[in-house]
Design an enzyme around this catalytic site. Sequence first.
Site, PDB file in Angstrom:
ATOM      1  N   ARG A 174       0.829  -1.227   0.000  1.00  0.00           N
ATOM      2  CA  ARG A 174       0.000   0.000   0.000  1.00  0.00           C
ATOM      3  C   ARG A 174       0.858   1.271   0.000  1.00  0.00           C
ATOM      4  O   ARG A 174       0.491   2.278   0.602  1.00  0.00           O
ATOM      5  CB  ARG A 174      -0.943   0.040   1.218  1.00  0.00           C
ATOM      6  CG  ARG A 174      -1.855  -1.146   1.356  1.00  0.00           C
ATOM      7  CD  ARG A 174      -2.886  -1.264   0.243  1.00  0.00           C
ATOM      8  NE  ARG A 174      -3.606  -2.508   0.397  1.00  0.00           N
ATOM      9  CZ  ARG A 174      -3.225  -3.657  -0.174  1.00  0.00           C
ATOM     10  NH1 ARG A 174      -2.173  -3.695  -0.986  1.00  0.00           N
ATOM     11  NH2 ARG A 174      -3.911  -4.747   0.017  1.00  0.00           N
ATOM     12  N   SER A 231     -10.282  -0.630   4.475  1.00  0.00           N
ATOM     13  CA  SER A 231      -9.440  -0.803   5.661  1.00  0.00           C
ATOM     14  C   SER A 231      -8.878   0.535   6.108  1.00  0.00           C
ATOM     15  O   SER A 231      -8.251   1.242   5.316  1.00  0.00           O
ATOM     16  CB  SER A 231      -8.281  -1.753   5.351  1.00  0.00           C
ATOM     17  OG  SER A 231      -8.800  -3.030   5.108  1.00  0.00           O
ATOM     18  N   GLU A 275      -4.077   3.612   6.852  1.00  0.00           N
ATOM     19  CA  GLU A 275      -3.913   3.424   5.407  1.00  0.00           C
ATOM     20  C   GLU A 275      -4.630   4.558   4.674  1.00  0.00           C
ATOM     21  O   GLU A 275      -4.208   4.986   3.608  1.00  0.00           O
ATOM     22  CB  GLU A 275      -4.511   2.065   5.014  1.00  0.00           C
ATOM     23  CG  GLU A 275      -4.443   1.771   3.531  1.00  0.00           C
ATOM     24  CD  GLU A 275      -4.969   0.378   3.191  1.00  0.00           C
ATOM     25  OE1 GLU A 275      -4.666  -0.580   3.927  1.00  0.00           O
ATOM     26  OE2 GLU A 275      -5.686   0.263   2.183  1.00  0.00           O
TER      27      GLU A 275
END
Length: 303
Positions: free
Chosen positions: A163, A212, A282
């Site tokens: 990510r 998320s 994130e």
Amino acid sequence: MRGRLMRNVSMARMTTWGTGGRADRAYVPADVEDLADFLAGLGPRDEVLWVGLGSNLLVRDGGVGGVVILTSRTLGQIEEPGGGLVRAGAGVPCAKLARHFAGRGFAGGEFLAGIPGTIGGALAMNAGAHGAETWDLVYRVETVDRDGGRRWRAPGEFEVGYRSVAGADGEWFTGAELRVVSEDPATVRARTRGMIQARAASQPVGQRSCGSVFRNPPGDYAGRLVEACGLKGARVGGAVVSHKHANFIVNERNASSSDIEALIGKVRSRVREETGVDLEPEVRVVGRRTPPHRKDHGPGEGR
Ligand SMILES: Cc1cc2nc3c(=O)[nH]c(=O)nc-3n(C[C@H](O)[C@H](O)[C@H](O)COP(=O)(O)OP(=O)(O)OC[C@H]3O[C@@H](n4cnc5c(N)ncnc54)[C@H](O)[C@@H]3O)c2cc1C
């Protein structure tokens, strides 16, 4: 300029959480050439924020200054230049590209079906699922910089991780060529369907979220840690930790961005106190906490 410049635009309508203040200006470019010209014409101090489908973005309630580039209503072309490559504009929704792959019998990008963002956002985040990531597919990316300079760049020019993508500072993605492998279309379709079903079984699909909230720490899952700390159902205002998946925060009842940000902070400190793990968000948090005082704005063209 051939695109559409808007003022005082509601960012709540540009994000999947459905929260956030207004952008001073937002631009929907007509095409890549127009976008390059627009960027080249900006003042050196104008801040620029790129927004795809806002599915990984918390825009604070005070909104954002400068200019927001909205890619999801433009840069939407999908082409097949040959050589096992598919070229997609940054504004193409990942799900649309996955449908294209499934229809044509192209394997490797099935995971994109469940990612509710654009290809540009997927490149910026190295979005992934089911053990696959966006940059696994990249043959080369096309970028534009603040002066309107356009380039093709190879994956080797970037540092790509879980990510995260670094490199080519000051450039944004306008599109990519992705490598695909031909397979029986029915098999690709079945795999794609299976991934969508697995997601529906484990995630609060249909509720407003950003996927998320935290990255998984090495060797563990953020959702497992949040759940182990008894935080499912924890709430600040209209924001609540999902009962279905503890790494999701859902906007249940007209949450504000400050509710969501406060809940992120609450979860993070409780997990740190109880487990010693400092979860790293994130989601990208942008914007001002409070709107600037101004007299010059009427209702504008906010949507
Ligand atoms: C229900 C749900 C499920 C999700 N599941 C997953 C999942 O399985 N895996 C996963 O990885 N993510 C998942 N996400 C998160 C999100 O969909 C991805 O991070 C996605 O890649 C973000 O794309 P976007 O177009 O919405 O980007 P945005 O949210 O609009 O932007 C995200 C960041 O990328 C930057 N950006 C956007 N476009 C560009 C561009 N063209 N060039 C440079 N920078 C750009 C923005 O400035 C911002 O910093 C999920 C989200 C939701 C709501």
